[in-house]
Enzyme design. Structure first.
Site, mmCIF file in Angstrom:
data_model
loop_
_atom_site.group_PDB
_atom_site.id
_atom_site.type_symbol
_atom_site.label_atom_id
_atom_site.label_comp_id
_atom_site.label_asym_id
_atom_site.label_seq_id
_atom_site.Cartn_x
_atom_site.Cartn_y
_atom_site.Cartn_z
ATOM 1 C CD GLU A 44 -2.676 1.074 2.631
ATOM 2 O OE1 GLU A 44 -3.558 1.938 2.802
ATOM 3 O OE2 GLU A 44 -2.465 0.149 3.445
ATOM 4 C CE LYS A 125 -6.624 1.873 2.768
ATOM 5 N NZ LYS A 125 -5.931 2.245 4.050
ATOM 6 C CB CYS A 161 -4.899 -1.842 3.443
ATOM 7 S SG CYS A 161 -4.280 -2.115 5.149
#
Length: 596
Positions: A44, A125, A161
């Site tokens: 990430e 995300k 994530c």
């Protein structure tokens, strides 16, 4: 079934060093190509490092991130690596005008697919964590696209994530749209015993999505945060296939047999209900439609988990090492008293940066016992540290001739003289000053502001006193062992007397810690419940803690908030550290117990 060889690049980027991170991207992609990988997945925000905090609110930083991504795609192709698809995290912007209350510039915690010199697709995300150490509502806006790309006959989806840690969102969209593999770039910080939680999470999400899952996690230290790697691959049934080691960089290469993509499903985009009150747009594209010819797979690697104390110690060493290296220090300095806290801190430092870069100062006062100096010298001899003896009695006398101090003020003067000497030597020689206080002392205010709290980094700030003893005994048991996170000492590095003697600040005659605090085994259990589990007075008493002790300890902890706010950063190892995790007002009249 089609085969794919995937490589998870468990790497240690530096926050803000986009050029160096891009260079590492090329180097690790080359390693993956040399291993015959068909897909490489980085972590990430790898290109920018993670977390970048308020840097994302600067237009110049986001522009640089986007430019670095495009340049990296071109460079991969120029260096003969363009045929290997790369998934990498970076910072992007949404291109929409943020509403009131959203972060400036509408940044995205993004991931991109690089192939043949181009940025083929981008995502961001979807779930933004806003708990514990995370402030992502402050920094990012939500992503709403799920790319699924066909690679050698397998459909591969990308999530980021936190999208695994929350229900709904990309995982739900994958379950509806269908994919053979879900790849997940992560920067998931270390906490004690978190690895088992991660494995269970990956297994559950793989079953929910109906496909294999590859979880690539960052490694390294960033200020208070430690990232432990522990990258994981599970199959569609949630069974563990491969696992990387902890606290080290590693290229985890794994061969998978995966379901063939439906040949009748065409490229394009369509909306799906994300199951969390939002809609996600699925975007399908094709890199290569035909499966690879069958090949012999490599045996999967499953790294063993570290025992608990080794895991904690490794986290502390990595935290010190990266803070030291990434901030450009060449040496460290600390006060060595002969006690257990400074002994453990010195040992962690020696393991982290090497004994030749560790300088210790022995600063006895009129109240120091003979064994304080002898135990400190014993440790220096065992570990080969640089040391100097600076008695402080004459310096303290000089202060007292000018200013009359008594009681606690006189005791604290000794600690402040020591802090002043360490900071002076730091200024003179460029050392990083390591503070040696533990979490039990910091919690109860049993430390001197601008004295033993002075310094630049606090290696055992998040370590309760009982754990300090446990780690010291464990480290002595490793004598003669050498590895990535341990320096080889011929014998136990910490003198036994430093471990077994009764702890004392030695600021007055015959002083003992128990003069001011409960026994540490009792205190630490109470502190864990109050600080880390946020229990109030009633809950603490119901949990079995003595009511009178609860009132006393709560008062100590609450009154010391102003001290903690001024304490140096240190590695986070518990679910709630003093720092990014626990944020209480200094000016605060709320009390769990009435003032006495």
């Amino acid at each position: 079934m089609p085969q794919l060889r995937i490589a998870l690049a468990q790497t240690n980027p530096s926050v803000g060093d986009l050029s160096a991170n891009a260079g590492e991207l090329v180097e690790w992609t080359r390693r993956a190509a040399d291993r015959g990988a068909h897909l490489v997945v980085f972590t990430e925000m790898f290109l920018t490092g993670y977390p970048v905090e308020d840097l994302v609110l600067r237009t110049s930083f986001v522009d640089a991130s986007i430019a670095t991504l495009s340049a990296a795609a071109t460079r991969l192709a120029d260096e003969g690596l363009g045929e290997l698809p790369v998934v990498v995290g970076y910072v992007d912007r949404s291109g929409v005008t943020p509403r009131a209350g959203q972060p400036k510039g509408a940044p995205l915690d993004a991931a991109a697919l690089l192939h043949r010199g181009r940025v083929v697709t981008r995502t961001a995300k979807h779930h933004l964590p806003n708990y514990g150490v995370f402030d992502e509502y402050r920094y990012f806006i939500r992503g709403d696209r799920l790319p699924i790309f066909r690679l050698h006959g397998v459909d591969v989806a990308i999530a980021v994530c936190e999208d695994l840690w929350q229900d709904g969102g990309p995982v739900s969209a994958v379950a509806q749209a269908g994919a053979g593999l879900l790849v997940v770039p992560n920067a998931s910080p270390y906490e004690r015993e978190k690895d088992d939680v991660r494995l269970g999470l990956c297994a559950n999400r793989a079953r929910e999505a109906g496909c294999a899952l590859a979880y690539a996690n960052q490694v390294g230290g960033q200020d208070e945060l430690i990232f432990d790697g522990d990258s994981i691959v599970v199959d569609a049934q949630g069974e563990l296939v491969a696992r990387a080691g902890q606290f080290r960089e590693e290229l985890l290469v794994t061969d998978l047999e995966l379901p063939a993509a439906d040949p009748w499903v065409s490229p394009g985009s369509f909306p799906v209900d994300a199951g969390d009150g939002t809609t996600i747009t699925v975007e399908r594209l094709v890199l290569s439609g035909d499966p690879l010819p069958a090949y012999d797979p490599e045996p999967p690697t499953v790294a063993p988990r570290l025992p608990d104390l080794e895991e904690v110690y490794s986290a502390l060493v990595l935290g010190v090492r990266d803070y030291f290296a990434k901030n450009g220090f060449r040496s460290v300095i600390l006060g060595l008293s002969g006690g257990i806290d400074s002994a453990l801190t010195a040992t962690i430092a020696a393991d982290a940066v090497g004994p030749d870069r560790v300088h210790v100062v022995l600063m006895p006062s009129r109240h120091s016992s003979d064994h304080s100096v002898s135990d400190a010298r014993d440790l220096v001899d065992r570990q080969g540290l640089h040391s100097r003896l600076v008695p402080i009695e004459g310096i303290v006398d000089a202060f007292e001739k000018e200013v009359e101090l008594s009681g606690l003020a006189a005791e604290n003067l000794q600690a402040r003289v020591r802090g002043m000497l360490l900071m002076g030597l730091s200024n003179e020689h460029g050392h990083l000053v390591l503070t040696t206080g533990n979490k039990s002392e910091l919690a109860t205010g049993y430390s001197t502001l601008y004295g033993d709290s002075a310094g630049g980094f606090a290696p055992i700030k998040d370590v309760l006193k009982t754990t300090v003893w446990q780690l010291s005994r464990w480290r002595n048991e490793q004598a003669g062992r050498e590895g990535e996170l341990l320096h080889r000492f011929d014998g136990p590095p910490i003198p036994e007397n430093s471990i077994t003697k009764e702890p004392s600040a030695e600021l007055r005659p015959d002083q003992r810690d128990t003069d001011s605090l409960p026994p540490y085994d009792v205190l630490d259990r109470l502190l864990a419940d109050y600080v880390e589990h946020d229990m109030g007075k009633g809950e603490l008493v119901a949990a079995g803690h003595d009511a009178e002790l609860v009132a006393r300890v709560i008062r100590l902890v609450d009154l010391a908030e102003y001290k903690r706010r001024q304490y140096p950063p240190g590695p986070k190892i518990t679910p709630k550290n003093f720092g990014r995790d626990r944020r209480l007002p200094i000016t605060n009249r709320w009390r769990e117990t009435p003032a006495s």
